[in-house]
Write an enzyme that holds these catalytic residues in place. Structure first.
Site, mmCIF file in Angstrom:
data_model
loop_
_atom_site.group_PDB
_atom_site.id
_atom_site.type_symbol
_atom_site.label_atom_id
_atom_site.label_comp_id
_atom_site.label_asym_id
_atom_site.label_seq_id
_atom_site.Cartn_x
_atom_site.Cartn_y
_atom_site.Cartn_z
ATOM 1 C CG ASN A 162 4.523 10.376 1.414
ATOM 2 O OD1 ASN A 162 5.079 9.317 1.184
ATOM 3 N ND2 ASN A 162 5.174 11.452 1.886
ATOM 4 C CG ASP B 198 5.011 19.375 -0.067
ATOM 5 O OD1 ASP B 198 6.252 19.264 -0.156
ATOM 6 O OD2 ASP B 198 4.229 19.042 -0.983
ATOM 7 C CE LYS C 231 -7.443 7.526 19.809
ATOM 8 N NZ LYS C 231 -7.919 6.143 20.027
ATOM 9 C CE LYS D 296 10.674 18.609 -7.266
ATOM 10 N NZ LYS D 296 10.226 17.376 -6.561
#
Length: 398
Positions: free
Chosen positions: A208, A277, A287, A335
């Site tokens: 991310n 996540d 690869k 949360k």
């Protein structure tokens, strides 16, 4: 950061004097009023005009020179100081102060001040290891003088070892720590930061946009306040803050293991990392070559580290982050409740100035009693200080 602080920068003779110029720039940029004292030897390496130009103030070099024809120079400088920083500090300077000698403006001002004194020694490695010097340094430490440990590397004299003046950023950070009240002494704080990487093959991974800047700022601020800080960090390009223990991880599973292990002996846990996540169910040994027009990856869910920490937190204080792009308050409140948190720091990462890879943030604090507190746009260092203020208040009430 240092607005209104009066700092005396003492510069003694040595090839590392040029680094003191950059240190001066960092201190003034942070808002400090810096007054420079140079020894006669220091002026042989860099002209006083350089320091005068950057500080916007006259450079002090002579003991018998009155300021504004009314003040006694060394007493005036000693009295106005919030902090003395001596960089570079020669073995001669350290030895004189350790023996109580005051034969020039700098040593006299240091002897006269009640402000903290931070000394950054720089010298030949054999001088640094000389038992007489070591005794002098130990004696000053015993009396409350602060020292920045020298760096190791190639010295100007050709030797290689301990004795280099640390980078100005390191000395600057130590100066900030010296001016920060130690409100978290002996408190064990664990901070997570940065992204995780979930390997697809030896070349590619899922990740991310987290830069780790917010978590690193929190760890840095906690260390300044005297806490024993462990930073569990995913891959970043950031320097580890001074005085912080670092644990480097790559994947979410590695971060989970590291966090659960350190949380068991912590007092405060602040989870600022952006953990993936999901991870690929299969990691290819070689690869993956380009083939069909599309490629399908089978993903499996990563463990919820924050939920695990919340389920076993006991008397520990647990802080989480909610980085959202929609329904900020609703998602953050969920949360807070579901993961048994004491505080949630929520931010809309789509807002201008509050996303990844920027030095600013806009956050909201959500508390267990239903309170919501909004903060304006500010630097991530300032946000970190605000977070630690709230964490301290919650910690004292436990």
């Amino acid at each position: 950061m240092l607005k209104g602080k009066e700092i005396i920068l003492g510069v003694t003779g040595g090839i590392a004097v040029y680094k003191a110029v950059e240190l001066l720039r960092l201190l003034t940029k942070a808002g400090a009023n810096v007054h420079v004292i140079m020894t006669r030897a220091a002026t042989e390496f860099v002209a006083p005009l350089t320091f005068q130009t950057l500080s916007g103030r006259p450079v002090h070099t002579e003991l018998f020179s009155l300021i504004q024809e009314q003040e006694i120079g060394h007493i005036s400088l000693a009295d106005r100081a919030d902090l003395f920083v001596i960089a570079p500090a020669t073995a001669n300077f350290v030895g004189k102060v350790a023996c109580g000698l005051a034969d020039d403006l700098l040593t006299t001002a240091v002897m006269a001040t009640k402000a903290p004194v931070l000394i950054a020694p720089a010298m030949n490695m054999n001088m640094y290891q000389n038992p007489i010097y070591r005794e002098n340094e130990a004696r000053l430490k015993k009396h409350g003088y602060l020292f920045v440990h020298p760096a190791t590397g190639l010295l100007a004299c050709g030797w290689e070892g301990e004795g280099k003046l640390p980078d100005p950023e390191v000395i600057f950070e130590e100066a900030l720590a010296a001016l920060t009240q130690k409100t978290l002494p002996e408190v064990r704080v664990v901070v997570s930061a940065g992204p995780t990487r979930e390997a697809i093959d030896p070349v590619r991974y899922l990740s991310n946009h987290s830069s780790g800047k917010m978590g690193y700022a929190i760890a840095r601020e906690a260390a300044r306040r005297g806490a024993e800080v462990t930073l569990v960090t995913g891959p970043t390009a950031l320097k580890v803050p001074a005085g912080v223990n670092v644990v480097r991880v790559e994947s979410a599973l590695e971060m989970r293991d590291a966090m659960l292990e350190r949380a068991a002996t912590s007092d405060i846990i602040i989870k600022a990392a952006a953990v993936a996540d999901y991870r690929p169910r299969e990691r290819f040994d070689q690869k993956v070559k380009k083939g069909d027009a599309t490629l399908t990856l089978d993903l499996e869910k990563n463990p919820d580290i924050l939920a695990e920490l919340g389920s076993q937190k006991g008397e520990r204080l647990l802080v989480g982050f909610a980085a959202e792009t929609e329904a900020l308050l609703e998602n953050a409140e969920k949360k807070l409740r579901e993961k048994n948190l004491d505080l949630v720091v929520a931010n809309d990462v789509a807002a201008e100035g509050a996303g990844f890879h920027v030095d600013t943030n806009i956050v909201k604090f959500l508390y267990r009693d239903g309170r919501v507190e909004d903060l304006p746009l500010m630097s991530k260092d300032a946000v970190a200080a605000q977070i630690l203020d709230r964490v301290e208040a919650l910690y004292r009430t436990r």
